[in-house]
Scaffold this motif. Structure first.
Motif, PDB file in Angstrom:
ATOM      1  N   ILE A  52       0.835  -1.191   0.000  1.00  0.00           N
ATOM      2  CA  ILE A  52       0.000   0.000   0.000  1.00  0.00           C
ATOM      3  C   ILE A  52       0.877   1.252   0.000  1.00  0.00           C
ATOM      4  O   ILE A  52       1.862   1.334   0.738  1.00  0.00           O
ATOM      5  CB  ILE A  52      -0.923   0.034   1.237  1.00  0.00           C
ATOM      6  N   CYS A  53       0.499   2.223  -0.841  1.00  0.00           N
ATOM      7  CA  CYS A  53       1.141   3.542  -0.847  1.00  0.00           C
ATOM      8  C   CYS A  53       0.088   4.577  -0.469  1.00  0.00           C
ATOM      9  O   CYS A  53      -0.975   4.636  -1.095  1.00  0.00           O
ATOM     10  CB  CYS A  53       1.735   3.828  -2.223  1.00  0.00           C
ATOM     11  N   LEU A  54       0.368   5.370   0.543  1.00  0.00           N
ATOM     12  CA  LEU A  54      -0.569   6.368   1.042  1.00  0.00           C
ATOM     13  C   LEU A  54      -0.253   7.732   0.442  1.00  0.00           C
ATOM     14  O   LEU A  54       0.875   8.230   0.556  1.00  0.00           O
ATOM     15  CB  LEU A  54      -0.484   6.476   2.569  1.00  0.00           C
ATOM     16  N   THR A  55      -1.245   8.364  -0.198  1.00  0.00           N
ATOM     17  CA  THR A  55      -1.056   9.704  -0.759  1.00  0.00           C
ATOM     18  C   THR A  55      -2.187  10.614  -0.286  1.00  0.00           C
ATOM     19  O   THR A  55      -3.348  10.198  -0.243  1.00  0.00           O
ATOM     20  CB  THR A  55      -1.017   9.685  -2.298  1.00  0.00           C
ATOM     21  N   PHE A  56      -1.837  11.836   0.053  1.00  0.00           N
ATOM     22  CA  PHE A  56      -2.801  12.812   0.564  1.00  0.00           C
ATOM     23  C   PHE A  56      -2.686  14.093  -0.260  1.00  0.00           C
ATOM     24  O   PHE A  56      -1.608  14.686  -0.366  1.00  0.00           O
ATOM     25  CB  PHE A  56      -2.523  13.126   2.038  1.00  0.00           C
ATOM     26  N   ASP A  57      -3.803  14.528  -0.822  1.00  0.00           N
ATOM     27  CA  ASP A  57      -3.814  15.700  -1.681  1.00  0.00           C
ATOM     28  C   ASP A  57      -4.102  16.981  -0.895  1.00  0.00           C
ATOM     29  O   ASP A  57      -4.856  16.966   0.089  1.00  0.00           O
ATOM     30  CB  ASP A  57      -4.886  15.548  -2.764  1.00  0.00           C
ATOM     31  N   ILE A  76       5.189   4.627   9.742  1.00  0.00           N
ATOM     32  CA  ILE A  76       4.938   4.386   8.323  1.00  0.00           C
ATOM     33  C   ILE A  76       5.011   5.716   7.569  1.00  0.00           C
ATOM     34  O   ILE A  76       4.846   6.788   8.155  1.00  0.00           O
ATOM     35  CB  ILE A  76       3.572   3.719   8.071  1.00  0.00           C
ATOM     36  N   LYS A  77       5.251   5.632   6.270  1.00  0.00           N
ATOM     37  CA  LYS A  77       5.450   6.821   5.439  1.00  0.00           C
ATOM     38  C   LYS A  77       4.203   7.129   4.616  1.00  0.00           C
ATOM     39  O   LYS A  77       3.424   6.237   4.281  1.00  0.00           O
ATOM     40  CB  LYS A  77       6.631   6.610   4.489  1.00  0.00           C
ATOM     41  N   ALA A  78       4.088   8.402   4.246  1.00  0.00           N
ATOM     42  CA  ALA A  78       3.018   8.838   3.352  1.00  0.00           C
ATOM     43  C   ALA A  78       3.547   9.972   2.484  1.00  0.00           C
ATOM     44  O   ALA A  78       4.542  10.626   2.815  1.00  0.00           O
ATOM     45  CB  ALA A  78       1.796   9.293   4.140  1.00  0.00           C
ATOM     46  N   ILE A  79       2.860  10.190   1.366  1.00  0.00           N
ATOM     47  CA  ILE A  79       3.198  11.270   0.447  1.00  0.00           C
ATOM     48  C   ILE A  79       2.147  12.364   0.582  1.00  0.00           C
ATOM     49  O   ILE A  79       0.944  12.090   0.543  1.00  0.00           O
ATOM     50  CB  ILE A  79       3.244  10.753  -1.000  1.00  0.00           C
ATOM     51  N   LEU A  80       2.612  13.600   0.751  1.00  0.00           N
ATOM     52  CA  LEU A  80       1.724  14.745   0.920  1.00  0.00           C
ATOM     53  C   LEU A  80       1.897  15.693  -0.261  1.00  0.00           C
ATOM     54  O   LEU A  80       2.987  16.205  -0.515  1.00  0.00           O
ATOM     55  CB  LEU A  80       2.038  15.480   2.224  1.00  0.00           C
ATOM     56  N   ALA A  81       0.810  15.934  -1.005  1.00  0.00           N
ATOM     57  CA  ALA A  81       0.845  16.767  -2.206  1.00  0.00           C
ATOM     58  C   ALA A  81       0.492  18.212  -1.852  1.00  0.00           C
ATOM     59  O   ALA A  81      -0.560  18.471  -1.265  1.00  0.00           O
ATOM     60  CB  ALA A  81      -0.125  16.231  -3.252  1.00  0.00           C
ATOM     61  N   VAL A  82       1.368  19.137  -2.255  1.00  0.00           N
ATOM     62  CA  VAL A  82       1.254  20.531  -1.835  1.00  0.00           C
ATOM     63  C   VAL A  82       1.206  21.455  -3.056  1.00  0.00           C
ATOM     64  O   VAL A  82       2.030  21.324  -3.967  1.00  0.00           O
ATOM     65  CB  VAL A  82       2.450  20.935  -0.947  1.00  0.00           C
ATOM     66  N   SER A  83       0.271  22.389  -3.049  1.00  0.00           N
ATOM     67  CA  SER A  83       0.223  23.472  -4.037  1.00  0.00           C
ATOM     68  C   SER A  83       0.724  24.744  -3.356  1.00  0.00           C
ATOM     69  O   SER A  83       0.009  25.335  -2.535  1.00  0.00           O
ATOM     70  CB  SER A  83      -1.206  23.676  -4.551  1.00  0.00           C
ATOM     71  N   PRO A  84       1.934  25.198  -3.659  1.00  0.00           N
ATOM     72  CA  PRO A  84       2.575  26.267  -2.881  1.00  0.00           C
ATOM     73  C   PRO A  84       1.798  27.575  -2.806  1.00  0.00           C
ATOM     74  O   PRO A  84       1.917  28.298  -1.810  1.00  0.00           O
ATOM     75  CB  PRO A  84       3.921  26.468  -3.600  1.00  0.00           C
ATOM     76  N   TYR A  85       1.028  27.901  -3.829  1.00  0.00           N
ATOM     77  CA  TYR A  85       0.306  29.167  -3.847  1.00  0.00           C
ATOM     78  C   TYR A  85      -0.584  29.337  -2.615  1.00  0.00           C
ATOM     79  O   TYR A  85      -0.792  30.467  -2.130  1.00  0.00           O
ATOM     80  CB  TYR A  85      -0.544  29.260  -5.118  1.00  0.00           C
TER      81      TYR A  85
END
Length: 249
Positions: A52-57, A76-85
């Motif tokens: 399983i790969c965890l991603t958060f928008d 455990i690791k997760a990926i966090l998606a960031v919009s800098p604006y």
């Protein structure tokens, strides 16, 4: 055999407008940890089975408030998606006020400045310094990259540079806003990122290093209803994977 990877897509785990509860999410994360290895690209994979790969928008504040402590607790690791604006340096607003902004209204009406519903640069820096959160670019202003009118230079290139400069960390992943992309967009993404994540409603046959593409599935129906990742779901996701490949999506 090849390990199959299911990349789960989350947005909010605490949102009264959608009746989302972080306690429910905590129970589902415990279930995942108990039954599957949880990985990000680059981690070693088992020879077969499911990972399983965890991603958060979007990097809403509830990730810092509730998810980040759980990642540390479970290691455990997760990926966090960031919009800098939409990220501000810091805030003195209380947690309740920031959590009260419902999804997806955080990007509307300048609420990112007045209500600070997203993580601050200060909070993102703390998480980026940890072992448990990998920062991904999510466009600069969260533009739809299936549109020919999108500012691709800003969304793909500038977002990466800004995140890396502000957080002093490598940004190796791009998560497409709205899960949408074009071949032109992915060609640009592939030139500067290790992987682009899109919505494909399918699993992945290992890490696709050739196409640099990772499919994700909407995890909200899973964790909010405590649905297991069982053989039936895995079969459905496998069929969708091969349909995606046949249609060159």
């Amino acid at each position: 055999m090849t390990c199959k990877i299911i990349a789960l897509m989350f947005h909010r785990v605490e949102d009264q407008s959608q009746h989302y509860s972080h306690e429910q999410f905590s129970r589902y994360l415990s279930y995942l940890k108990q039954h599957f290895p949880i990985v990000v690209p680059g981690d070693p994979l088992p020879q077969d089975g499911i990972a399983i790969c965890l991603t958060f928008d979007d990097a809403y504040f509830d990730f810092y408030q509730f998810v980040y402590p759980l990642l540390r607790q479970h290691q455990i690791k997760a990926i966090l998606a960031v919009s800098p604006y939409y990220i501000v340096e810091e805030t003195v607003l209380d947690s309740a006020s920031r959590l009260a902004v419902p999804y997806p209204q955080g990007m509307e009406n300048n609420l990112h400045q007045t209500k600070v519903p997203f993580c601050t640069w200060q909070e993102l820096q703390e998480m980026a310094n940890s072992h448990w959160v990998q920062i991904a670019a999510h466009g600069y202003k969260h533009a739809n990259l299936a549109s020919k009118t999108a500012n691709f230079q800003e969304e793909v290139i500038i977002s990466k540079k800004m995140l890396e400069n502000k957080l002093r960390t490598q940004v190796a992943y791009f998560i497409y806003p709205y899960g949408k992309m074009s071949r032109f967009a992915h060609k640009m993404v592939s030139s500067v990122y290790d992987y682009g994540f899109r919505i494909g409603s399918s699993l992945n046959q290992g890490w696709d290093q050739k196409r640099k593409m990772i499919y994700r599935i909407d995890a909200d129906p899973l964790w909010t209803e405590m649905r297991p990742i069982d053989d039936r779901l895995i079969k459905q996701l496998s069929i969708k994977y091969w349909l995606n490949r046949l249609r060159r999506k």
